[in-house]
Each structure stands twice: as structure tokens, then as C-alpha cells.
Design a protein around this motif. Structure first.
Motif, PDB file in Angstrom:
ATOM      1  N   THR A 119      58.548  59.245 -36.896  1.00 13.35           N
ATOM      2  CA  THR A 119      60.040  59.026 -36.068  1.00 13.35           C
ATOM      3  C   THR A 119      59.635  60.749 -35.278  1.00 13.35           C
ATOM      4  OG1 THR A 119      61.406  59.277 -37.164  1.00 13.35           O
ATOM      5  CG2 THR A 119      61.059  57.025 -36.371  1.00 13.35           C
ATOM      6  N   GLU A 156      62.646  49.115 -41.977  1.00 10.19           N
ATOM      7  CA  GLU A 156      64.044  48.470 -41.613  1.00 10.19           C
ATOM      8  C   GLU A 156      64.954  49.208 -41.811  1.00 10.19           C
ATOM      9  OE1 GLU A 156      64.546  46.451 -44.869  1.00 10.19           O
ATOM     10  OE2 GLU A 156      63.093  44.836 -44.336  1.00 10.19           O
ATOM     11  N   LYS A 159      65.091  50.453 -37.599  1.00  8.35           N
ATOM     12  CA  LYS A 159      65.512  49.660 -36.630  1.00  8.35           C
ATOM     13  C   LYS A 159      67.080  50.280 -37.580  1.00  8.35           C
ATOM     14  CE  LYS A 159      62.209  46.031 -36.502  1.00  8.35           C
ATOM     15  NZ  LYS A 159      62.333  44.610 -37.183  1.00  8.35           N
ATOM     16  N   LYS A 162      68.771  53.439 -35.645  1.00 13.14           N
ATOM     17  CA  LYS A 162      69.113  53.109 -34.252  1.00 13.14           C
ATOM     18  C   LYS A 162      70.114  52.865 -33.685  1.00 13.14           C
ATOM     19  CE  LYS A 162      64.480  51.742 -33.035  1.00 13.14           C
ATOM     20  NZ  LYS A 162      63.527  50.668 -32.485  1.00 13.14           N
ATOM     21  N   GLU A 163      70.983  52.624 -34.699  1.00 14.08           N
ATOM     22  CA  GLU A 163      72.203  51.880 -33.847  1.00 14.08           C
ATOM     23  C   GLU A 163      73.328  53.576 -34.450  1.00 14.08           C
ATOM     24  OE1 GLU A 163      73.754  49.318 -36.806  1.00 14.08           O
ATOM     25  OE2 GLU A 163      71.625  47.726 -36.198  1.00 14.08           O
ATOM     26  N   GLN A 168      63.167  57.137 -31.783  1.00 13.99           N
ATOM     27  CA  GLN A 168      61.925  56.516 -32.140  1.00 13.99           C
ATOM     28  C   GLN A 168      60.807  56.455 -32.694  1.00 13.99           C
ATOM     29  OE1 GLN A 168      61.347  56.806 -27.713  1.00 13.99           O
ATOM     30  NE2 GLN A 168      59.787  58.233 -28.043  1.00 13.99           N
ATOM     31  N   ASP A 250      61.548  53.772 -27.314  1.00 13.75           N
ATOM     32  CA  ASP A 250      60.654  53.132 -28.646  1.00 13.75           C
ATOM     33  C   ASP A 250      59.731  51.298 -28.077  1.00 13.75           C
ATOM     34  OD1 ASP A 250      59.233  53.005 -30.763  1.00 13.75           O
ATOM     35  OD2 ASP A 250      61.214  51.989 -31.517  1.00 13.75           O
TER      36      ASP A 250
END
Length: 309
Positions: A119, A156, A159, A162-163, A168, A250
Motif C-alpha cells: 500500500t 482484510e 479494507k 480505509k475506514e 490504497q 484504489d
């Protein structure tokens, strides 16, 4: 003086217990330390190096053997070795709290390393420091599952991050070379491909290529005229001065540069690693196999010192 020597006792040392419950009964096997994980990872293939004894126990600590009836009912066989293999595959390895914590910490650092490698920060196109990813995952209360693959858990973790932070997947750089007459069609289909991926990230490559094929048929007459224009305009060397961003973020695809030189054209793409196969299929489909797709960089990032104002 007589000495009682229990010849039917076998002392087991350095024992790792694998436990499994089935049909209301508990079954255990005695294994060597560190060999269970090696067996499950495939690095150890000799069952004799894993099992201390090819026997199914009801309780290893007390030396209680499981009855043949219970073994057959639970595993469908009376063969002790076959039952041991099933327990070894599906059972739960019993470890101390300290050993469990050491294993979880090792798995956590492995996941953090994978996330860091895969990332970047989209605002700077630089990778995050390992300490930043580690702290962000701890703040997000990311739960480590010791029995699951580290790569799957790394995806996981991305993901989940990202919150909370801008992050990305690092993009790959790819070069596409094809005949100039396919230039506009390739760019149009790449844009359509990326739009499909943005609205339906879980779509498979087959569905994407079928959709691309349908679009090719619908726009066949229109693209023939555009191809003729592209061929006539490529009589002189041409290089575009404007980047053509197909998408951003992303899972995106961006045309970094494109150049038409005579009858040949070169397109440089920045793509998400998950799109590489779809891009190759799309380009080869449009160009009828007369094109090449080469990966120039597996991870495109900004290098050097960052200036903080």
C-alpha cells in the motif's frame, strides 16, 4: 526383592496436543513441538516425525485411549493412523497462553509487513512507515486469526484501514504496445473496463472480457472510422501532452502517457495489481492478439526525502 516395572507405560516428553471434538466425544493425539505447524504448512511430510505415537487418546495427559467404537463412529475408520491424520488436519493445537501470544505477535508483524509492502498513501504516493500501520491496526482493533493465511488477513486489514486513514494498494506500471489503428479503441475499452471494475469490483475477468466484446461489436462501425482517422494522423510522430486519467483511487487505472510513432503506439498505464489480467485480456482482444503488455514496475511509489513546509 521384587521390583515392579510397568512395561505397558510409555512416557511422552516434549508433547504438543492436538484436540478435536466430534460426535460428543473428545479425541486427542500426541505430537512433537513445532512439527504440527510444519505439517500443516507442507514443509514436513513424514507423519512419523510429527506423531509421538500413532494412537488416538481420549485424554493424553491421563493416558486414556479412545475406544475403537468412538473412533469408528467419529472418523468412519478403525485405522488409528488415518484417524490421527484427520485430527492433525482439523484439530486445534493446544498451546500455553505465552506460546499463543508469541505466535499471534509474530503473525501480526507479518501482516503489518505485507500491508506496508502493498500500500501507499494516495495523497503522497509514499508507503506508510511500519510503525504507523501497526498503530493504526491496533487502534482499529484488528483481530488476528492464527489459523488463517497472512496474505488473506493483510487484504482484510487494508479494507479496515480505509475506514480510518487514506490508504490504497500501490499501483503497478505497465507498458502496452500495439498498432496505431487500435489506439483509440484500446483507450476506450480500458476506460469501459475500469468503469465496470469501479461499479462491480467482484466481477471476474471472463465477465469483463464478455462485456468488452459486446461493446466492441456495438461500436464496430464507429470505431472503423476512428481507426482510419488515427492511421492517417499517425503519418507523423505524435506524443500526447495531456494525461488521460481513466480513474483514480484504489482499483483505478490511469494512462500516464501515450505516444504514437508512425504505425506503432505505446501506452504507459498505472494499474491496480488486481486488474493486470483483465487489462491484458482487453488489449489482446481489441488488437486481435497483435499487442504486447509488459510490467515495468511492480510497485510505483515516490522515492526520496519528503519536504515538510
Amino acid at each position: 526383592m521384587s521390583i515392579f516395572t510397568p512395561v505397558n507405560q510409555k512416557r511422552l516428553t516434549n508433547v504438543a496436543v492436538v484436540r478435536m471434538k466430534s460426535h460428543g466425544k473428545r479425541f486427542e493425539i500426541a505430537c512433537y513441538q513445532n512439527k504440527v505447524l510444519n505439517w500443516r504448512a507442507g514443509t514436513e511430510t513424514d507423519i512419523d516425525e510429527v506423531l509421538q505415537t500413532p494412537t488416538v487418546f481420549a485424554n493424553v495427559g491421563k493416558g486414556q485411549l479412545a475406544s475403537s467404537e468412538d473412533v469408528k463412529r467419529a472418523f468412519g475408520t478403525e485405522e488409528q493412523l488415518e484417524a490421527c491424520k484427520l485430527i492433525l488436519h482439523k484439530g486445534e493445537l493446544q498451546v500455553s497462553e505465552r506460546e499463543r501470544q508469541v505466535t499471534l505477535d509474530s503473525k501480526f508483524h507479518e501482516i503489518v509487513q505485507l500491508v506496508t509492502e502493498k500500500t501507499v498513501n494516495p495523497e503522497t504516493q509514499r508507503p506508510y512507515p511500519i510503525a504507523s500501520i501497526e498503530q493504526a491496526l491496533r487502534d482499529a482493533h484488528f483481530a488476528i486469526k492464527n489459523h488463517r493465511n497472512s496474505k488473506q488477513q493483510a487484504l482484510e486489514a487494508i479494507k479496515l484501514l480505509k475506514e480510518t486513514i487514506p490508504i490504497q494498494k500501490a499501483q503497478m506500471k505497465m507498458r502496452v504496445e500495439c498498432n496505431a489503428k487500435f489506439y483509440k479503441q484500446v483507450l476506450a475499452d480500458l476506460k469501459a473496463l475500469n468503469s465496470t471494475e469501479a461499479t462491480n469490483p467482484g466481477s471476474n475477468s471472463g465477465g469483463a472480457s464478455q462485456k468488452s466484446g459486446k461493446q466492441n461489436k456495438k461500436s464496430k462501425n464507429k470505431q472503423q472510422n476512428e481507426n482510419e482517422e488515427a492511421t492517417s494522423s499517425s503519418s507523423a510522430n505524435h506524443s500526447s501532452t495531456e494525461k488521460q486519467p481513466v480513474s483514480s483511487g484504489d482499483g483505478g487505472l490511469v494512462v500516464e502517457s501515450d505516444e504514437v510513432n508512425g504505425t506503432e503506439c505505446e501506452i504507459i498505464l498505472l494499474i491496480d495489481p488486481g486488474l493486470i489480467k483483465k487489462v491484458q485480456e482487453t488489449v489482446l482482444s481489441v488488437c486481435k492478439g497483435q499487442a504486447s503488455c509488459d510490467v515495468l514496475s511492480l510497485k510505483e511509489t515516490v522515492e526520496g526525502d519528503e519536504i515538510i513546509s
